[in-house]
Enzyme design. Structure first.
Site, PDB file in Angstrom:
ATOM      1  N   HIS A   1      -3.032   7.343   2.864  1.00  0.00           N
ATOM      2  CA  HIS A   1      -3.683   5.975   2.237  1.00  0.00           C
ATOM      3  C   HIS A   1      -4.804   5.756   3.051  1.00  0.00           C
ATOM      4  O   HIS A   1      -5.184   5.826   4.309  1.00  0.00           O
ATOM      5  CB  HIS A   1      -2.607   4.915   2.401  1.00  0.00           C
ATOM      6  CG  HIS A   1      -3.125   3.514   2.340  1.00  0.00           C
ATOM      7  ND1 HIS A   1      -3.801   3.152   1.154  1.00  0.00           N
ATOM      8  CD2 HIS A   1      -2.940   2.356   3.045  1.00  0.00           C
ATOM      9  CE1 HIS A   1      -3.946   1.863   1.179  1.00  0.00           C
ATOM     10  NE2 HIS A   1      -3.638   1.248   2.384  1.00  0.00           N
TER      11      HIS A   1
ATOM     12  N   CYS B   1       0.815  -1.230  -0.052  1.00  0.00           N
ATOM     13  CA  CYS B   1       0.119  -0.135   0.096  1.00  0.00           C
ATOM     14  C   CYS B   1       1.050   1.225  -0.005  1.00  0.00           C
ATOM     15  O   CYS B   1       0.218   2.413  -0.145  1.00  0.00           O
ATOM     16  CB  CYS B   1      -0.873  -0.103   1.305  1.00  0.00           C
ATOM     17  SG  CYS B   1      -1.939  -1.513   1.209  1.00  0.00           S
TER      18      CYS B   1
ATOM     19  N   ASN C   1      -9.941   0.037   0.504  1.00  0.00           N
ATOM     20  CA  ASN C   1      -8.823   0.168   0.599  1.00  0.00           C
ATOM     21  C   ASN C   1      -8.334  -0.377  -0.823  1.00  0.00           C
ATOM     22  O   ASN C   1      -8.315  -1.626  -1.277  1.00  0.00           O
ATOM     23  CB  ASN C   1      -7.885  -0.786   1.722  1.00  0.00           C
ATOM     24  CG  ASN C   1      -6.534  -0.660   1.767  1.00  0.00           C
ATOM     25  OD1 ASN C   1      -5.656  -0.307   0.818  1.00  0.00           O
ATOM     26  ND2 ASN C   1      -5.936  -1.005   2.785  1.00  0.00           N
TER      27      ASN C   1
HETATM   28  O1  UT7 Z   1      -3.241  -0.939   3.847  1.00  0.00           O
HETATM   29  C1  UT7 Z   1      -3.038  -1.700   4.900  1.00  0.00           C
HETATM   30  C2  UT7 Z   1      -4.145  -2.662   5.059  1.00  0.00           C
HETATM   31  N1  UT7 Z   1      -4.825  -3.010   6.253  1.00  0.00           N
HETATM   32  C3  UT7 Z   1      -5.156  -1.985   7.236  1.00  0.00           C
HETATM   33  O2  UT7 Z   1      -4.845  -0.857   7.276  1.00  0.00           O
HETATM   34  C4  UT7 Z   1      -6.080  -2.842   8.151  1.00  0.00           C
HETATM   35  C5  UT7 Z   1      -5.868  -2.018   9.610  1.00  0.00           C
HETATM   36  N2  UT7 Z   1      -6.734  -2.709  10.658  1.00  0.00           N
HETATM   37  C6  UT7 Z   1      -8.163  -2.213  10.803  1.00  0.00           C
HETATM   38  O3  UT7 Z   1      -8.562  -1.491   9.835  1.00  0.00           O
HETATM   39  C7  UT7 Z   1      -8.824  -2.909  11.805  1.00  0.00           C
HETATM   40  O4  UT7 Z   1      -8.161  -3.576  12.499  1.00  0.00           O
HETATM   41  C8  UT7 Z   1      -9.994  -3.868  11.245  1.00  0.00           C
HETATM   42  C9  UT7 Z   1     -11.095  -3.174  10.329  1.00  0.00           C
HETATM   43  C10 UT7 Z   1      -9.336  -4.835  10.336  1.00  0.00           C
HETATM   44  C11 UT7 Z   1     -10.759  -4.885  12.358  1.00  0.00           C
HETATM   45  O5  UT7 Z   1     -11.343  -3.797  13.255  1.00  0.00           O
HETATM   46  P1  UT7 Z   1     -11.058  -4.069  14.784  1.00  0.00           P
HETATM   47  O6  UT7 Z   1     -11.806  -2.861  15.566  1.00  0.00           O
HETATM   48  O7  UT7 Z   1      -9.615  -3.932  15.164  1.00  0.00           O
HETATM   49  O8  UT7 Z   1     -11.711  -5.377  15.023  1.00  0.00           O
HETATM   50  P2  UT7 Z   1     -10.790  -6.775  15.586  1.00  0.00           P
HETATM   51  O9  UT7 Z   1      -9.954  -7.346  14.569  1.00  0.00           O
HETATM   52  O10 UT7 Z   1     -10.284  -6.463  16.890  1.00  0.00           O
HETATM   53  O11 UT7 Z   1     -12.290  -7.537  15.738  1.00  0.00           O
HETATM   54  C12 UT7 Z   1     -13.198  -7.329  16.647  1.00  0.00           C
HETATM   55  C13 UT7 Z   1     -14.595  -8.291  16.473  1.00  0.00           C
HETATM   56  C14 UT7 Z   1     -13.982  -9.854  16.535  1.00  0.00           C
HETATM   57  O12 UT7 Z   1     -14.831 -10.401  17.256  1.00  0.00           O
HETATM   58  P3  UT7 Z   1     -14.927 -10.840  18.882  1.00  0.00           P
HETATM   59  O13 UT7 Z   1     -13.642 -11.835  18.554  1.00  0.00           O
HETATM   60  O14 UT7 Z   1     -14.676  -9.610  19.443  1.00  0.00           O
HETATM   61  O15 UT7 Z   1     -15.968 -11.755  18.648  1.00  0.00           O
HETATM   62  C15 UT7 Z   1     -14.038  -9.917  14.899  1.00  0.00           C
HETATM   63  O16 UT7 Z   1     -14.069 -11.386  14.717  1.00  0.00           O
HETATM   64  O17 UT7 Z   1     -14.962  -7.977  15.286  1.00  0.00           O
HETATM   65  C16 UT7 Z   1     -15.031  -9.183  14.586  1.00  0.00           C
HETATM   66  N3  UT7 Z   1     -14.856  -8.942  13.102  1.00  0.00           N
HETATM   67  C17 UT7 Z   1     -15.969  -9.060  12.148  1.00  0.00           C
HETATM   68  N4  UT7 Z   1     -17.508  -8.808  12.640  1.00  0.00           N
HETATM   69  C18 UT7 Z   1     -18.161  -8.613  11.437  1.00  0.00           C
HETATM   70  C19 UT7 Z   1     -14.104  -8.773  12.282  1.00  0.00           C
HETATM   71  N5  UT7 Z   1     -14.322  -8.728  10.796  1.00  0.00           N
HETATM   72  C20 UT7 Z   1     -15.563  -8.624  10.987  1.00  0.00           C
HETATM   73  C21 UT7 Z   1     -16.633  -8.387  10.084  1.00  0.00           C
HETATM   74  N6  UT7 Z   1     -17.926  -8.385  10.260  1.00  0.00           N
HETATM   75  N7  UT7 Z   1     -16.321  -8.027   8.781  1.00  0.00           N
END
Ligand code: UT7
Length: 347
Positions: A271, A139, A301
């Site tokens: 980004h 990215c 993204n």
């Molecule tokens: O260009 C670089 C590429 N990547 C990035 O920039 C990504 C950077 N990271 C992020 O944007 C965030 O960390 C994410 C959007 C990927 C995830 O958000 P988060 O607030 O950090 O969520 P998390 O990974 O801590 O997950 C929280 C909960 C989990 O459930 P439990 O364990 O609390 O029950 C996940 O399983 O949200 C759940 N979850 C979802 N729920 C519904 C993860 N993805 C999803 C989804 N829909 N798509």
């Protein structure tokens, strides 16, 4: 499609001993003379994703800010997306493709391992004089490519350089994995760099990498082989923390290296990965959200394409005025990061 506008950003290199270097080449100042973007027609909504994986529109919008993303048609490739964005950028600049000296494409989803996407693009554009190569900086790739193009111009080697960022992440995503498939989209953006004789503002470049973070976000194999072995894998929360840290640090560093204060910056084009990352960076830097350009809601993204698409839209929406100081800042797999300052100056 980009409209032809009167203003042109201009860069200048901070330190230059002599306008004629030791090889007798006349050093010049890189300047963006054209910009363009291309987004595939097909919109994939959050509601459609609710039918594919266990997710919800409210989770996706509240945790990421994304409402929709574009998906390339099966006939499209990173090269054909880059072609449309590049044609738009060349139209804006008024430059004939035959006048291009160099084409650099930032992509990590090329259709071939080789030849380079830039090589295919050179032929599609009819840019017969141009050298061509790709940069895979995930990215951050567009910032790497822009920084590289600027070096060729400021060294006096080339006068007209096309820089494109083009990605088809839909082909490296596991569409059963809700942790990743809701986040990304396809698209391309491009700029044309020309050579100006005089500087108007300091350009500064900051690039960095931490290879110990290889396994935090990676794709182990080539794009287009959807047999389950080569899907993108990511530990999202770790990328989130890294992203906020490097956006803030790289922005502070690049602004200081340009001899500017943060209050001198009119627009930051980060980004586009997650609005929460941008909002957290805004709070940490003490720079209001109005000074950040955001379009992740529309396209998700798009990796190396996100910054040139955002720059192009910011111009089209009238968010950039002559004389504005911009910061372009990227981060991603590597773990890598990079930022440049640009002064947008009228002709
Ligand atoms: O260009 C670089 C590429 N990547 C990035 O920039 C990504 C950077 N990271 C992020 O944007 C965030 O960390 C994410 C959007 C990927 C995830 O958000 P988060 O607030 O950090 O969520 P998390 O990974 O801590 O997950 C929280 C909960 C989990 O459930 P439990 O364990 O609390 O029950 C996940 O399983 O949200 C759940 N979850 C979802 N729920 C519904 C993860 N993805 C999803 C989804 N829909 N798509």
């Amino acid at each position: 499609m980009s409209s032809r506008l009167t203003s042109r950003p201009e860069f200048a290199i901070l330190i230059r001993a002599s306008p004629v270097n030791e090889r007798g080449l006349v050093a010049r100042f890189p300047r963006i003379t054209g910009w363009g973007k291309y987004l595939p027609e097909r919109v994939l909504t959050n509601q459609e994703l609710e039918q594919k994986v266990y997710t919800s529109d409210s989770w996706i919008t509240s945790r990421t800010g994304i409402s929709g993303r574009r998906i390339a048609a099966s006939t499209e490739t990173a090269s054909t997306l880059a072609l449309e964005a590049s044609r738009a950028a060349l139209r804006t600049s008024g430059l004939d493709p035959a006048a291009l000296d160099l084409i650099i494409v930032a992509t990590c989803t090329p259709e071939y391992i080789f030849p380079a996407c830039a090589s295919v693009l050179q032929d599609l554009l009819g840019a017969r004089r141009a050298a061509a190569f790709d940069i895979n900086g995930a990215c951050t790739g567009f910032i790497h490519a822009l920084a590289t193009g600027c070096q060729f111009i400021s060294a006096g080697t080339y006068r007209n350089v096309l820089i494109a960022g083009s990605e088809i992440y839909s082909r490296i995503l596991d569409w059963q994995d809700r942790n990743t498939c809701v986040l990304f989209g396809d698209g391309a953006g491009a700029v044309v760099l020309g050579a100006a004789d005089s500087p108007s503002c300091a350009l500064s470049i900051v690039l960095g990498n931490d290879g110990s973070g290889t396994d935090i976000i990676y794709t182990p194999g080539p794009c287009g082989i959807n047999d389950g072995r080569y899907f993108l894998t990511m530990r999202g929360p770790e990328v989130f923390k890294f992203a906020v840290k490097v956006i803030c640090q790289a922005t502070r560093d690049v602004v200081a290296q340009a001899g500017l204060q943060m209050s001198d910056i009119d627009l930051i084009i980060p980004h586009q990965a997650n609005t929460r990352i941008i909002k957290t960076a805004s709070r940490t830097l003490g720079v209001p959200m109005e000074k950040f350009f955001v379009n992740v809601d529309r396209y998700g993204n798009t990796s190396a394409a996100s910054i040139p698409i955002a720059l192009c839209e910011a111009v089209e929406e009238g968010k950039i005025k002559d004389g504005d100081n911009l910061v372009l800042v990227g981060f991603g797999g590597g773990l890598s990061w990079g930022a440049v300052t640009v002064k947008w100056a009228g002709d």
